[in-house]
Structures are given as C-alpha cells and as structure tokens.
Design a protein around this motif. Sequence first.
Motif, PDB file in Angstrom:
ATOM      1  N   LEU A 188      20.248  15.902  38.368  1.00  0.00           N
ATOM      2  CA  LEU A 188      19.249  16.835  37.852  1.00  0.00           C
ATOM      3  C   LEU A 188      17.886  16.200  38.051  1.00  0.00           C
ATOM      4  CD1 LEU A 188      20.971  17.584  34.406  1.00  0.00           C
ATOM      5  CD2 LEU A 188      21.517  18.543  36.652  1.00  0.00           C
ATOM      6  N   ASP A 189      17.050  16.814  38.876  1.00  0.00           N
ATOM      7  CA  ASP A 189      15.685  16.332  39.086  1.00  0.00           C
ATOM      8  C   ASP A 189      14.731  17.224  38.307  1.00  0.00           C
ATOM      9  OD1 ASP A 189      15.881  14.008  40.722  1.00  0.00           O
ATOM     10  OD2 ASP A 189      16.438  15.288  42.413  1.00  0.00           O
ATOM     11  N   LEU A 190      14.260  16.703  37.170  1.00  0.00           N
ATOM     12  CA  LEU A 190      13.375  17.456  36.293  1.00  0.00           C
ATOM     13  C   LEU A 190      11.917  17.301  36.728  1.00  0.00           C
ATOM     14  CD1 LEU A 190      15.963  16.752  34.429  1.00  0.00           C
ATOM     15  CD2 LEU A 190      14.430  17.346  32.583  1.00  0.00           C
ATOM     16  N   THR A 191      11.187  18.416  36.648  1.00  0.00           N
ATOM     17  CA  THR A 191       9.737  18.381  36.836  1.00  0.00           C
ATOM     18  C   THR A 191       9.007  18.745  35.543  1.00  0.00           C
ATOM     19  OG1 THR A 191       9.790  20.652  37.689  1.00  0.00           O
ATOM     20  CG2 THR A 191       9.839  18.855  39.307  1.00  0.00           C
ATOM     21  N   LYS A 192       9.691  19.449  34.637  1.00  0.00           N
ATOM     22  CA  LYS A 192       9.160  19.793  33.316  1.00  0.00           C
ATOM     23  C   LYS A 192      10.256  19.556  32.306  1.00  0.00           C
ATOM     24  CE  LYS A 192       5.961  23.438  34.672  1.00  0.00           C
ATOM     25  NZ  LYS A 192       5.643  24.839  34.547  1.00  0.00           N
ATOM     26  N   PRO A 193      10.020  19.128  31.138  1.00  0.00           N
ATOM     27  CA  PRO A 193       8.743  18.847  30.504  1.00  0.00           C
ATOM     28  C   PRO A 193       8.078  17.568  31.013  1.00  0.00           C
ATOM     29  CG  PRO A 193      10.514  18.243  29.016  1.00  0.00           C
ATOM     30  CD  PRO A 193      11.143  18.849  30.238  1.00  0.00           C
ATOM     31  N   ARG A 194       8.836  16.746  31.739  1.00  0.00           N
ATOM     32  CA  ARG A 194       8.269  15.568  32.401  1.00  0.00           C
ATOM     33  C   ARG A 194       9.189  15.235  33.561  1.00  0.00           C
ATOM     34  NH1 ARG A 194      10.382  13.628  27.579  1.00  0.00           N
ATOM     35  NH2 ARG A 194      12.169  12.238  27.806  1.00  0.00           N
ATOM     36  N   ARG A 195       8.696  14.431  34.477  1.00  0.00           N
ATOM     37  CA  ARG A 195       9.521  14.025  35.612  1.00  0.00           C
ATOM     38  C   ARG A 195      10.619  13.074  35.139  1.00  0.00           C
ATOM     39  NH1 ARG A 195       8.202  15.784  40.203  1.00  0.00           N
ATOM     40  NH2 ARG A 195       9.287  14.202  41.401  1.00  0.00           N
ATOM     41  N   ASP A 196      11.844  13.389  35.534  1.00  0.00           N
ATOM     42  CA  ASP A 196      12.972  12.549  35.153  1.00  0.00           C
ATOM     43  C   ASP A 196      14.121  12.871  36.093  1.00  0.00           C
ATOM     44  OD1 ASP A 196      14.541  10.732  33.777  1.00  0.00           O
ATOM     45  OD2 ASP A 196      14.432  11.768  31.856  1.00  0.00           O
ATOM     46  N   ARG A 197      15.070  11.964  36.157  1.00  0.00           N
ATOM     47  CA  ARG A 197      16.297  12.189  36.928  1.00  0.00           C
ATOM     48  C   ARG A 197      17.468  11.845  36.023  1.00  0.00           C
ATOM     49  NH1 ARG A 197      16.919  10.239  42.946  1.00  0.00           N
ATOM     50  NH2 ARG A 197      15.994  12.290  43.219  1.00  0.00           N
ATOM     51  N   ILE A 198      18.391  12.787  35.927  1.00  0.00           N
ATOM     52  CA  ILE A 198      19.579  12.606  35.100  1.00  0.00           C
ATOM     53  C   ILE A 198      20.794  12.831  36.002  1.00  0.00           C
ATOM     54  CG2 ILE A 198      20.833  13.422  33.069  1.00  0.00           C
ATOM     55  CD1 ILE A 198      18.109  14.652  32.145  1.00  0.00           C
ATOM     56  N   VAL A 199      21.762  11.949  35.903  1.00  0.00           N
ATOM     57  CA  VAL A 199      22.985  12.085  36.698  1.00  0.00           C
ATOM     58  C   VAL A 199      24.151  12.324  35.747  1.00  0.00           C
ATOM     59  CG1 VAL A 199      24.517  10.989  38.361  1.00  0.00           C
ATOM     60  CG2 VAL A 199      22.042  10.586  38.499  1.00  0.00           C
ATOM     61  N   VAL A 200      24.875  13.410  35.994  1.00  0.00           N
ATOM     62  CA  VAL A 200      26.011  13.804  35.174  1.00  0.00           C
ATOM     63  C   VAL A 200      27.259  13.803  36.049  1.00  0.00           C
ATOM     64  CG1 VAL A 200      26.987  15.673  33.774  1.00  0.00           C
ATOM     65  CG2 VAL A 200      24.522  15.286  33.777  1.00  0.00           C
ATOM     66  N   SER A 201      28.330  13.185  35.577  1.00  0.00           N
ATOM     67  CA  SER A 201      29.604  13.211  36.301  1.00  0.00           C
ATOM     68  C   SER A 201      30.404  14.429  35.859  1.00  0.00           C
ATOM     69  CB  SER A 201      30.408  11.948  36.000  1.00  0.00           C
ATOM     70  OG  SER A 201      29.736  10.817  36.488  1.00  0.00           O
ATOM     71  N   HIS A 202      31.090  15.042  36.816  1.00  0.00           N
ATOM     72  CA  HIS A 202      31.916  16.208  36.492  1.00  0.00           C
ATOM     73  C   HIS A 202      33.104  16.267  37.447  1.00  0.00           C
ATOM     74  CE1 HIS A 202      32.594  20.041  34.493  1.00  0.00           C
ATOM     75  NE2 HIS A 202      33.003  20.478  35.662  1.00  0.00           N
ATOM     76  N   LYS A 203      34.260  16.576  36.902  1.00  0.00           N
ATOM     77  CA  LYS A 203      35.461  16.734  37.731  1.00  0.00           C
ATOM     78  C   LYS A 203      35.704  18.219  37.964  1.00  0.00           C
ATOM     79  CE  LYS A 203      40.325  15.582  38.105  1.00  0.00           C
ATOM     80  NZ  LYS A 203      40.319  14.586  39.164  1.00  0.00           N
ATOM     81  N   PHE A 204      35.635  18.613  39.222  1.00  0.00           N
ATOM     82  CA  PHE A 204      35.953  19.982  39.613  1.00  0.00           C
ATOM     83  C   PHE A 204      37.396  19.962  40.086  1.00  0.00           C
ATOM     84  CE2 PHE A 204      31.400  19.654  39.970  1.00  0.00           C
ATOM     85  CZ  PHE A 204      30.947  20.860  39.461  1.00  0.00           C
ATOM     86  N   ASP A 205      38.279  20.680  39.362  1.00  0.00           N
ATOM     87  CA  ASP A 205      39.687  20.629  39.709  1.00  0.00           C
ATOM     88  C   ASP A 205      40.172  21.988  40.190  1.00  0.00           C
ATOM     89  OD1 ASP A 205      40.015  22.087  37.352  1.00  0.00           O
ATOM     90  OD2 ASP A 205      40.550  20.320  36.203  1.00  0.00           O
ATOM     91  N   ASP A 206      41.469  22.095  40.342  1.00  0.00           N
ATOM     92  CA  ASP A 206      42.036  23.307  40.912  1.00  0.00           C
ATOM     93  C   ASP A 206      42.291  24.408  39.895  1.00  0.00           C
ATOM     94  OD1 ASP A 206      44.102  22.101  39.614  1.00  0.00           O
ATOM     95  OD2 ASP A 206      45.458  22.054  41.317  1.00  0.00           O
ATOM     96  N   ALA A 207      41.661  24.332  38.762  1.00  0.00           N
ATOM     97  CA  ALA A 207      41.802  25.387  37.756  1.00  0.00           C
ATOM     98  C   ALA A 207      40.877  26.541  38.117  1.00  0.00           C
ATOM     99  CB  ALA A 207      41.475  24.842  36.367  1.00  0.00           C
ATOM    100  N   VAL A 208      41.148  27.171  39.235  1.00  0.00           N
ATOM    101  CA  VAL A 208      40.310  28.266  39.718  1.00  0.00           C
ATOM    102  C   VAL A 208      41.060  29.583  39.575  1.00  0.00           C
ATOM    103  CG1 VAL A 208      39.006  26.834  41.313  1.00  0.00           C
ATOM    104  CG2 VAL A 208      41.078  27.912  42.103  1.00  0.00           C
ATOM    105  N   PRO A 209      40.331  30.682  39.428  1.00  0.00           N
ATOM    106  CA  PRO A 209      41.009  31.967  39.336  1.00  0.00           C
ATOM    107  C   PRO A 209      41.674  32.307  40.667  1.00  0.00           C
ATOM    108  CG  PRO A 209      38.626  32.259  39.307  1.00  0.00           C
ATOM    109  CD  PRO A 209      38.896  30.793  39.324  1.00  0.00           C
TER     110      PRO A 209
END
Length: 122
Positions: free
Chosen positions: A99-120
């Motif tokens: 996540l590259d934020l420009t507002k409310p201030r410049r910041d970078r946040i990295v989030v881990s997420h597992k995308f699995d086969d639980a799809v419709p």
Amino acid sequence: MFRLIVAVLICIAPPALAERILAEATCSPTHTELQFRCEIALNEGGAPVDGAAFTVKPDMPSMPMAHNIPPVPAEPTDTPGVYSAQLELQMLGDWTLTLDLTKPRRDRIVVSHKFDDAVPNH
C-alpha cells in the motif's frame, strides 16, 4: 557529548515517530477467475484513518519479479477507514499487498495475504 546528542534526539523524536498506520486486508473472490475484491482497513492508534489515498500493488514474494501486476487505486467505502480495491492475480498462493499512501501522509505498508482456492464456481 555523544550521550547528550542521543538524549536530545530521543526528546525530539516522538513527533517524527508518530504512531504508524496499520492495515488489515480481507479479500474475497469474485465470479471472475483469479479476481479478488479486497477491503483494506486502515487505523492509527486504534482510530480509523479517513480520507486516505493509496494504491495497492500485489506481489508474490516466492517468485520475485515474475509477476508485474500494476498498482490499482483503493476507493473509500461507506465504512470509516475501510477502502476497497479489485485485484486481478496471475495465480493463487501467498502474496504481499504493498500500500503506497499519499494521504494523510506518505507511507508504505506491506500486508501479507494468502489467496487460496476458495473461489466461487467459475
């Protein structure tokens, strides 16, 4: 002299080291294969972060530079501090969302997420 400088820096550092913005992502599959709708909650000090502007760039850490998915803008939802982004991935697995934020201030946040086969059903 060194201790004095460190002491002064510690005294003036707290405003510069304000509480970090934290993010949590919840992603759900859509009816299109490998397409996910992600809701990203931002908070700072336990309070929702409204008025944020940022992009979301997925990347697969186990395969660096193998996927070149462009960043997508996040859009605010009706819930304070929650934003939505639609991601089109190239495969399932463990991904990071930058996540590259420009507002409310410049910041970078990295989030881990597992995308699995639980799809419709496709």
